[in-house]
Design a protein around this motif. Structure first.
Motif, PDB file in Angstrom:
ATOM      1  N   SER A  77      -0.604  -3.734 -81.733  1.00 23.32           N
ATOM      2  CA  SER A  77       0.932  -3.587 -81.201  1.00 23.32           C
ATOM      3  C   SER A  77       1.037  -4.629 -80.111  1.00 23.32           C
ATOM      4  O   SER A  77       2.424  -5.159 -80.195  1.00 23.32           O
ATOM      5  CB  SER A  77       1.167  -2.281 -80.746  1.00 23.32           C
ATOM      6  N   SER A 133      -0.992   4.188 -88.311  1.00 21.94           N
ATOM      7  CA  SER A 133      -0.018   3.293 -89.183  1.00 21.94           C
ATOM      8  C   SER A 133      -0.716   2.168 -89.568  1.00 21.94           C
ATOM      9  O   SER A 133      -0.285   1.236 -90.529  1.00 21.94           O
ATOM     10  CB  SER A 133       1.198   3.052 -88.261  1.00 21.94           C
ATOM     11  N   ILE A 134      -1.831   1.737 -88.826  1.00 17.73           N
ATOM     12  CA  ILE A 134      -2.658   0.626 -89.053  1.00 17.73           C
ATOM     13  C   ILE A 134      -3.339   0.838 -90.586  1.00 17.73           C
ATOM     14  O   ILE A 134      -3.724  -0.502 -91.138  1.00 17.73           O
ATOM     15  CB  ILE A 134      -3.199  -0.164 -88.131  1.00 17.73           C
ATOM     16  N   SER A 188       5.133  -9.206 -88.498  1.00 17.24           N
ATOM     17  CA  SER A 188       4.541 -10.112 -89.348  1.00 17.24           C
ATOM     18  C   SER A 188       4.926 -10.016 -90.629  1.00 17.24           C
ATOM     19  O   SER A 188       5.139  -8.869 -91.268  1.00 17.24           O
ATOM     20  CB  SER A 188       2.914 -10.279 -89.169  1.00 17.24           C
ATOM     21  N   SER A 191       0.469  -7.751 -93.942  1.00 19.09           N
ATOM     22  CA  SER A 191       0.269  -6.269 -93.770  1.00 19.09           C
ATOM     23  C   SER A 191      -0.878  -6.209 -92.839  1.00 19.09           C
ATOM     24  O   SER A 191      -1.694  -7.199 -92.309  1.00 19.09           O
ATOM     25  CB  SER A 191      -0.149  -5.532 -95.054  1.00 19.09           C
ATOM     26  N   TYR A 192      -1.015  -5.063 -92.255  1.00 16.72           N
ATOM     27  CA  TYR A 192      -2.255  -5.078 -90.976  1.00 16.72           C
ATOM     28  C   TYR A 192      -3.370  -5.512 -91.794  1.00 16.72           C
ATOM     29  O   TYR A 192      -4.349  -5.925 -91.272  1.00 16.72           O
ATOM     30  CB  TYR A 192      -2.206  -3.781 -90.547  1.00 16.72           C
ATOM     31  N   SER A 243       3.486  -5.993 -85.874  1.00 19.59           N
ATOM     32  CA  SER A 243       4.322  -5.209 -86.749  1.00 19.59           C
ATOM     33  C   SER A 243       5.390  -6.126 -87.349  1.00 19.59           C
ATOM     34  O   SER A 243       6.064  -5.969 -88.222  1.00 19.59           O
ATOM     35  CB  SER A 243       4.947  -4.246 -85.850  1.00 19.59           C
ATOM     36  N   THR A 273      -5.350  -0.545 -82.855  1.00 19.65           N
ATOM     37  CA  THR A 273      -3.874  -0.178 -82.748  1.00 19.65           C
ATOM     38  C   THR A 273      -2.977  -0.812 -81.671  1.00 19.65           C
ATOM     39  O   THR A 273      -2.316  -1.529 -81.884  1.00 19.65           O
ATOM     40  CB  THR A 273      -3.835   1.146 -82.944  1.00 19.65           C
ATOM     41  N   ASP A 310       8.245   1.232 -74.552  1.00 19.45           N
ATOM     42  CA  ASP A 310       8.555  -0.234 -74.866  1.00 19.45           C
ATOM     43  C   ASP A 310       8.835  -1.198 -73.665  1.00 19.45           C
ATOM     44  O   ASP A 310       8.424  -1.980 -73.231  1.00 19.45           O
ATOM     45  CB  ASP A 310       9.018  -0.486 -76.051  1.00 19.45           C
TER      46      ASP A 310
END
Length: 370
Positions: A234, A185-186, A241, A244-245, A239, A230, A94
């Protein structure tokens, strides 16, 4: 009498001296407190500075061992940062992304690289800009924004060795979908809701895709598209927000269906947010078309009566899932709606869009510009 005056005077002097001593003590306490605060702030600042310097510096300045790294075609800055972190070439992927944005760097090339852990972030960035694509594309095709999943499948089948039948079979394979949910994860179990037409509607990112092999595997294609979604989510800050995705992509798909240009997206997103905040039906025409499974040149009153978890003229809140596969601009608009008080908008035949705060105002716009 004189003695009493002297005594009063002496007491007054003693009180003044006492106050001076107290004031001196208070000043010392304040001074010490200020010094402590300054030292604490300086310590935190120094710690942050040291962390940043450490993050952009070499992972190990004494390690000159060559590390072979491959940057695939189509990699984003996030993807490159993750690859570098996996190979322990940077301490934090990151931080690499933030530093690249801070430096406004671009022009990274796909290819094979020989890097070392003694290189700092600036040296790695320069090296990644010098590479060359290691293999010509054997297969290239583009998926436009806003297409329904069945249209995406048809497009892929026209451009690749894959057939519509094998694509749809895999896209509806519950066991495969559950394996994707475990890995991405999404994705979550909401995509398995029986009311959803196609589980991965909205998740197959529309973009140009380049492959070095002419022959594709179904899983390879699907997962390449999921990887792109994804990365876009990202990089857009999804993430953080409150949605949810799944909700983000649902909102983005409605924006994609409604907006005619990029300038409209954030404003339309603001209308959606305003309606959701007051539990007002969204009443978005593209959701009606999706509910029918048919594109309409114009949505008529007779189209609005269909019972469907996608028909936002009949349900309150968001539809059960995305109604198309939205692009990056619509995803960003969903995450960052424009602040305003509009609750209505109307796309006129002249190409303009008119936003209104009230229903009477909206009706006047419709009557004037239809």
């Amino acid at each position: 009498m004189s003695d009493e005056k002297d005594k009063l005077k002496q007491k007054h002097i003693e009180k003044l001296q006492e106050r001076q001593r107290e004031a001196s003590i208070v000043r010392r306490i304040v001074l010490v407190s200020l010094i402590v605060i300054i030292l604490a702030v300086a310590g935190v600042g120094y710690g942050v500075y040291q962390h940043i310097v450490g993050a952009i510096g070499p992972v190990d300045e004494n390690d000159d061992e060559i590390v072979e790294v491959t940057i695939p075609i189509g990699s984003t800055v996030t993807g490159i940062g993750n690859i570098l972190e996996e190979h322990n070439l940077v301490s934090n992927g990151d931080m690499f992304r933030f530093y690249v944005r801070f430096r406004n760097e671009s022009g990274f090339q796909a290819g094979d690289y020989q890097l070392t852990r003694s290189m700092d972030m600036d040296e790695i960035i320069e090296e990644l800009k010098q590479g060359t694509i290691y293999q010509e594309y054997e297969l290239t095709f583009t998926i436009p924004e806003g297409r329904w999943l069945d249209n995406v499948v048809a497009r892929v089948a026209d451009e690749t060795n894959l057939t519509e039948e094998e694509l749809m079979e895999k896209l509806e394979d519950r066991e495969y979908l559950e394996s994707l949910i475990d890995r991405y994860s999404i994705l979550d179990d909401v995509i398995l809701d029986e009311r959803i037409r196609w589980p991965l509607e909205g998740y197959l990112f529309p973009a140009r895709y380049d492959f070095v092999d002419e022959e594709l595997e179904v899983e390879q294609l699907i997962e390449t598209m999921l990887n792109r979604t994804t990365e876009v989510l990202s990089e857009s800050g999804a993430s953080g927000s409150n949605y949810s995705y799944h909700e983000i992509l649902t909102i983005a798909s409605i924006i994609e269906g409604e907006a005619r240009n990029d300038e409209e997206r954030a404003r339309i997103s603001g209308v959606i947010r305003n309606r959701l905040n007051i539990s007002m039906r969204l009443e978005m025409d593209p959701t009606v078309a999706y509910a029918h499974g048919e594109h309409f040149e114009r949505t008529l009153y007779e189209h609005l009566d269909i019972e469907s978890p996608y028909n936002t003229y009949r349900i309150t809140g968001l539809p059960v899932g995305p109604i198309n596969n939205p692009g990056a601009a619509s995803i960003r608009a969903a995450l960052y709606p424009e602040d305003h008080d509009y609750l209505y908008f109307f796309h006129a035949p002249n190409g303009n869009v008119y936003f209104s705060e009230s229903f009477p105002e909206h009706n006047r716009a419709v009557q004037q510009y239809r």
